[in-house]
Design an enzyme around this catalytic site. Structure first.
Site, short mmCIF file in Angstrom:
data_model
loop_
_atom_site.label_atom_id
_atom_site.label_comp_id
_atom_site.label_asym_id
_atom_site.label_seq_id
_atom_site.Cartn_x
_atom_site.Cartn_y
_atom_site.Cartn_z
N ALA A 32 -12.85 -8.17 6.23
CA ALA A 32 -13.22 -9.42 5.99
C ALA A 32 -12.92 -9.73 3.98
CB ALA A 32 -14.48 -9.56 6.63
N ARG A 62 3.00 0.58 -1.99
CA ARG A 62 2.80 0.62 -1.40
C ARG A 62 2.48 1.76 -0.59
NH1 ARG A 62 6.87 -3.41 -0.57
NH2 ARG A 62 5.78 -5.83 -0.51
N HIS A 86 8.88 -1.87 5.48
CA HIS A 86 8.66 -2.43 5.14
C HIS A 86 8.34 -2.38 3.08
CE1 HIS A 86 6.06 -6.22 3.90
NE2 HIS A 86 5.59 -5.63 3.40
O1 TXD Z 1 2.73 -7.67 5.10
C1 TXD Z 1 1.96 -6.74 4.89
N1 TXD Z 1 1.98 -5.98 6.15
C2 TXD Z 1 0.73 -6.85 3.81
C3 TXD Z 1 -0.30 -5.81 3.84
C4 TXD Z 1 1.05 -8.51 2.71
C5 TXD Z 1 -0.18 -8.06 1.73
C6 TXD Z 1 -1.16 -7.04 1.57
N2 TXD Z 1 -1.10 -6.14 2.79
C7 TXD Z 1 -2.32 -5.20 2.70
O2 TXD Z 1 -3.29 -5.62 3.57
C8 TXD Z 1 -2.67 -4.52 1.53
O3 TXD Z 1 -2.46 -3.50 0.39
C9 TXD Z 1 -3.63 -4.12 2.07
O4 TXD Z 1 -3.45 -2.92 2.91
C10 TXD Z 1 -4.17 -4.13 3.14
C11 TXD Z 1 -4.87 -5.72 3.45
O5 TXD Z 1 -4.96 -6.99 1.54
P1 TXD Z 1 -6.66 -7.54 1.63
O6 TXD Z 1 -5.47 -8.63 -0.01
O7 TXD Z 1 -7.08 -7.88 2.42
O8 TXD Z 1 -7.08 -6.49 1.08
P2 TXD Z 1 -8.74 -7.16 0.52
O9 TXD Z 1 -9.50 -8.07 0.00
O10 TXD Z 1 -9.17 -5.52 -0.26
O11 TXD Z 1 -10.03 -6.45 2.11
C12 TXD Z 1 -9.37 -5.74 2.66
C13 TXD Z 1 -11.12 -5.19 3.75
C14 TXD Z 1 -12.03 -5.03 2.41
O12 TXD Z 1 -13.21 -5.95 2.16
C15 TXD Z 1 -12.98 -4.00 2.61
O13 TXD Z 1 -14.04 -3.52 2.11
C16 TXD Z 1 -12.69 -3.54 4.42
O14 TXD Z 1 -10.92 -4.39 3.91
N3 TXD Z 1 -12.54 -2.43 4.57
C17 TXD Z 1 -12.97 -2.10 5.63
N4 TXD Z 1 -13.57 -3.24 6.69
C18 TXD Z 1 -13.48 -1.97 8.11
N5 TXD Z 1 -13.65 -1.15 8.45
C19 TXD Z 1 -13.10 -0.03 7.01
N6 TXD Z 1 -13.50 1.09 7.61
C20 TXD Z 1 -13.14 -0.65 5.66
N7 TXD Z 1 -12.39 -0.23 4.79
C21 TXD Z 1 -12.39 -1.36 3.62
#
Ligand code: TXD
Length: 308
Positions: free
Chosen positions: A11, A89, A176
């Site tokens: 989230a 990445r 990617h």
């Molecule tokens: O094109 C693409 N695929 C990429 C992907 C484009 C942009 C971002 N890319 C990747 O998406 C980025 O490198 C990250 O690996 C993910 C998520 O990016 P975001 O900016 O949304 O990261 P955040 O804001 O840190 O959100 C990740 C959330 C954070 O709130 C954590 O507390 C939660 O993930 N989190 C979890 N939730 C549930 N269950 C578990 N185990 C968990 N671990 C972390």
């Protein structure tokens, strides 16, 4: 017709944008899950209040318990660590593999019929982990990357030409990563080849900027982009939920297509109610094939680092 159930695992930045877009498009009821207490619950309260202004009626639920995701129709996974400046990445592979394995087990047990879209980086490896751990058939696990990368190519081309982005089509394939492959031959402006509008040098500059666009944002924002990745994943989810059968570049599991066996790789697919309904094999020049195989070599390296 009851609303579809769409669970968002993570989230954070992208997760919040996903939830809002799902509401605005009334694609289904949303369950937001995160490990940080208060985040899914707080974002849910905020989203619930937005409904009357934006004029849509979907339910939002926030939880730290995966039980809330039971029997989801679609699961979109962003959980994991995003990049910081200076990180590739691939630097995320160890930490995010552990996170992805735990999540995949929950999805397998709680939503055995779900269509899963993985966003977490390193994308080509994380979507591979998702498929291996859930054991879901290849048509129900897909990675979001090419739609975003193609959108970036389209944006830079439209900016350069001062035209509507709606009339620019692009096909960015491969992993990617910085060696993703914008297939210039398949990029057009209203069906007219891009080479009739831009010099080879300008096109090369747009290709390079597209390949580095993720890092360009990270260097400015100190974290990854979130609006455009969310929009890209929702475009994919909408194809599944509305059986749109669009042709989109996505990370799909290949079993011989493009000479690749047993890996996820960015290729054009037909995306509809059957999930990844078809992989489209393009006629490629030797140069294009060489670039794709170079990108695939990188994907293989990152996947080799995954310890299942
Ligand atoms: O094109 C693409 N695929 C990429 C992907 C484009 C942009 C971002 N890319 C990747 O998406 C980025 O490198 C990250 O690996 C993910 C998520 O990016 P975001 O900016 O949304 O990261 P955040 O804001 O840190 O959100 C990740 C959330 C954070 O709130 C954590 O507390 C939660 O993930 N989190 C979890 N939730 C549930 N269950 C578990 N185990 C968990 N671990 C972390």
């Amino acid at each position: 017709m009851p609303h579809k159930k769409i669970s968002l695992i993570g989230a954070g930045q992208i997760g919040g944008s996903l939830a809002h877009l799902i509401g605005l498009k009334e694609l289904g009821d949303v369950v937001l899950v995160d490990i940080v207490e208060g985040v899914p619950q707080g974002k849910t309260l905020d989203l619930l209040a937005s409904r009357s202004m934006d004029g849509y009626d979907v339910q939002f639920t926030g939880s730290n318990d995966y039980e809330a995701t039971r029997d989801s129709d679609v699961v979109i996974v962003t959980a994991g660590l995003p990049r910081k400046p200076g990180m590739s990445r691939d630097n995320l592979v160890d930490k995010n593999t552990g996170i992805m394995k735990g999540i995949a087990e929950k999805i397998r047990d709680l939503s055995p019929n779900a269509f899963v879209i993985v966003i977490t980086n390193p994308l080509d490896a994380m979507v591979y982990v998702m498929k291996k751990i859930t054991g879901f058939p290849k048509h129900r696990v897909v990675g979001m990357a090419g739609v975003l990368d193609s959108a970036r190519f389209r944006a830079f081309t439209a900016l350069e030409l001062g035209i509507s982005v709606e009339d620019v089509t692009a096909m960015v394939l491969g992993g990617h990563g910085d060696d993703m492959v914008p297939l210039v031959r398949y990029c057009t402006i209203a069906g007219i080849p891009i080479t009739q509008f831009l010099s080879a040098g300008k096109i090369a500059a747009i290709v390079k900027r597209t390949q580095m666009a993720g890092g360009e944002v990270v260097n400015l924002l100190k974290t990854s982009a979130w609006v455009s990745p969310a929009a890209a994943a929702i475009e994919m989810a909408e194809c599944y939920l509305k059986d749109k059968k669009r042709v989109l570049p996505c990370a799909a599991y290949l079993e011989g297509e493009y000479g690749i066996h047993g890996y996820y790789f960015g290729v054009p697919i037909v995306l509809g109610a059957g999930g990844v309904e078809r992989v489209i094999e393009l006629q490629l020049t030797d140069e294009e094939r060489g670039e794709l195989m170079q990108s695939f070599a990188r994907v293989k390296e990152v996947v080799a680092a995954v310890k299942l």
